[in-house]
Design an enzyme around this catalytic site. Structure first.
Site, short mmCIF file in Angstrom:
data_model
loop_
_atom_site.label_atom_id
_atom_site.label_comp_id
_atom_site.label_asym_id
_atom_site.label_seq_id
_atom_site.Cartn_x
_atom_site.Cartn_y
_atom_site.Cartn_z
CG HIS A 61 -75.84 68.84 86.59
ND1 HIS A 61 -76.77 68.84 86.03
CD2 HIS A 61 -75.20 69.87 87.16
CE1 HIS A 61 -77.95 69.56 86.64
NE2 HIS A 61 -76.81 70.09 87.83
CE LYS A 71 -75.75 62.94 82.02
NZ LYS A 71 -75.78 63.95 82.76
CE1 TYR A 131 -80.38 62.60 82.21
CE2 TYR A 131 -81.81 63.52 81.25
CZ TYR A 131 -80.62 63.40 83.03
OH TYR A 131 -81.13 64.00 84.06
CG ASP A 169 -77.89 73.35 88.46
OD1 ASP A 169 -77.09 72.23 88.90
OD2 ASP A 169 -78.44 72.61 87.49
#
Length: 182
Positions: A61, A71, A131, A169
């Protein structure tokens, strides 16, 4: 904390100093002062957490500009293989990746700058993954690269053909069919 540079500029492994005694352990999982001295200034604005079971793969992603996200990720329960793929068009490492095993035992974290696709494969029965992001999630800016793209050369340690993937996905393009916005 120890900040370990990887083969791709900007992607950094963060290893905390762990203090153990009869009670258990303690470590500092984030220090803005140390992070900025080693990596640079990043203003984290959103924390996320996911729980997944063995064989789940999430990713790869990213968020398109101007909603791109850096991140800082870690696995607090179980184990994952965490992967960052360079999508920066002008980068000498475009299309290359860094893969790091993040576990509740090793307490490692991975910093992934803007301009990368990110994903992970769950290697344990259960994994809880956290995250920090430096930009808010914007669904209209969602993007991805196929986790099953063999041209990326990623050894996921989970067979993507039998992995548990979201519908979203499963529809991501291969890198060769992708026009990077970075």
């Amino acid at each position: 904390m120890e900040f370990i540079k990887t083969d791709i500029d900007g992607v950094v492994i963060v290893e905390p100093r762990i203090f153990k005694d009869a009670r258990g352990y303690f470590f500092e999982s984030f220090s803005r002062r140390e992070f900025e001295a080693a990596v640079g200034t990043v203003d984290f604005v959103q924390d996320n957490e996911s729980m997944s079971t063995r064989g789940v793969m999430r990713g790869l992603h990213f968020q398109r500009p101007p909603f791109s996200q850096a991140k800082l990720v870690r696995c607090v329960v179980g184990a994952v293989l965490d992967v960052a793929v360079d999508l920066r068009k002008e980068s000498s490492t475009y299309g290359q990746h860094v893969a790091v095993e993040l576990t509740a035992e090793n307490h490692r974290q991975l910093f992934i700058p803007r301009g990368f696709a990110h994903g992970f494969a769950v290697l344990s029965d259960v994994a809880v993954f956290q995250y920090k992001c430096d930009n808010y999630y914007a669904p209209e800016a969602d993007g991805g690269i196929s986790i099953a793209d063999v041209s990326l050369g990623i050894d996921w340690r989970v067979d993507p053909s039998v992995a548990i993937l979201s519908e979203k996905d499963m529809r991501h393009p291969l890198l060769k069919d992708f026009d990077s916005p970075f």
